[in-house]
Write a protein that holds these residues in place. Structure first.
Motif, short mmCIF file in Angstrom:
data_model
loop_
_atom_site.label_atom_id
_atom_site.label_comp_id
_atom_site.label_asym_id
_atom_site.label_seq_id
_atom_site.Cartn_x
_atom_site.Cartn_y
_atom_site.Cartn_z
N GLU A 24 0.82 -0.93 0.04
CA GLU A 24 0.08 -0.36 0.41
C GLU A 24 0.82 1.04 0.38
OE1 GLU A 24 -3.28 0.47 -0.52
OE2 GLU A 24 -3.94 -1.96 0.14
N GLY A 26 1.90 5.34 0.44
CA GLY A 26 1.96 6.02 1.53
C GLY A 26 1.36 7.68 0.70
N GLU A 29 4.21 8.46 -2.52
CA GLU A 29 4.37 7.17 -2.60
C GLU A 29 3.85 6.86 -4.22
OE1 GLU A 29 6.18 5.02 1.08
OE2 GLU A 29 4.80 4.69 0.59
#
Length: 302
Positions: A24, A26, A29
């Motif tokens: 996932e 952040g 990113e």
């Protein structure tokens, strides 16, 4: 997704394909769907415990990928866990690359290309007309260093490699000669990632004012004790080099990488890429790299 992980330290046998959750991203990113992941000696050192401590296990290695962002960009990216079908990269560590650039060639420019660039420019401070000796001249760094030394004004480029096939490759890439020790003449610059006995031969082969740049120990032997008086008698220097802190300096990443991409686009720099391994055969890729059965950039493809 499928990733390659190790849960204990050891040799290539610790690398295991596993099913893990998708990463996932952040803030700041990007999620990258991996087209190809690069393999480096640093990954081997991570797996054997040289770079990590037990508290960081389990670990997915891999520091570089080529892939697609969610918005369709094809990118070259620095990552922390690249041996996987997807990886997360900081937005600042992503560079757009052309659609027609081979993924393996692009990967060769990131760690190996920047290493070769900085070995010659930053560590050795190569001068016009100087003689350069490149150890492991058919490897990922060496094959690029042979070409860049010529591009950066070396007078002669001599290649050292372990087999006749690898020596021929180095000559095809522009080396003036394939050499063994003792050298025909002393050299101003020697680039060594092997260590052991080869390092010792190289040190005694430096010209006055010469620089031996050490950036690895693929022989996996203890390092040679270095007597300062010996350096004084040789009137020479040994320079240690590590890419990670080098890239922390202002201008050390984007500018050199842009130059490498430009030279490649012009056909003046030709990255050598070993036939790709499937991602699930990362163990075999590490085995071949350790046994020096590879040439140029080693790549995994999901």
């Amino acid at each position: 997704m499928i990733a390659i992980r190790f849960d204990r330290f050891g040799g290539p046998e610790v690398l295991t394909p596993v099913e893990v959750a998708d990463p996932e991203p952040g803030p700041d990113e990007l999620l990258v769907t991996v087209e190809a992941a690069g393999v480096n000696f640093a990954d081997i050192h991570q797996a054997d415990g040289s770079y990590l401590d037990p508290g960081q296990l389990p670990h997915i290695p891999g520091s570089e990928v080529v892939g697609r962002t969610d918005d369709g960009r094809r990118v070259l990216a620095k990552v922390s866990h690249g041996y996987a079908e997807q990886a997360v990269a900081k937005a600042s560590a992503v560079v757009d690359i052309p659609e027609d650039l081979d993924a393996g060639a692009a990967l060769a420019l990131l760690v190996q290309g920047l290493t070769a660039w900085h070995l010659l420019r930053t560590a050795a401070r190569l001068g016009t007309g100087e003689t350069v000796v490149v150890h492991s001249a058919a490897g990922g760094v060496g094959s690029l260093a042979v070409q860049l030394a010529r591009e950066f004004g070396a007078g002669r480029v001599w290649a050292q490699a372990s087999t006749p096939e690898k020596r021929r490759l180095a000559l095809d890439l522009g080396a003036d000669a394939a050499v063994d020790y003792p050298l025909p003449e002393r050299a101003e610059v020697i680039l060594d990632a092997v260590g052991g006995e080869l390092f010792d031969h190289a040190l005694d082969s430096l010209a006055s004012g010469g620089r031996l740049v050490t950036y690895g120990n693929s022989a996996r032997t203890g390092f040679t004790p270095l007597d300062p008086a010996r350096l004084s008698r040789l009137n020479a220097a040994v320079v240690g080099f590590w890419l990670r802190p080098t890239l922390a300096a202002p201008g050390a990443f984007a500018g050199p990488l842009k130059e490498l991409l430009s030279l490649t686009a012009q056909g003046r720099l030709k990255p050598v890429v070993h036939p790709a391994y499937p991602l699930t055969e990362a163990r075999r890729a590490h085995e071949d790299l350790l046994a020096r059965r590879t040439t140029g950039k080693v790549v995994l493809r999901p």
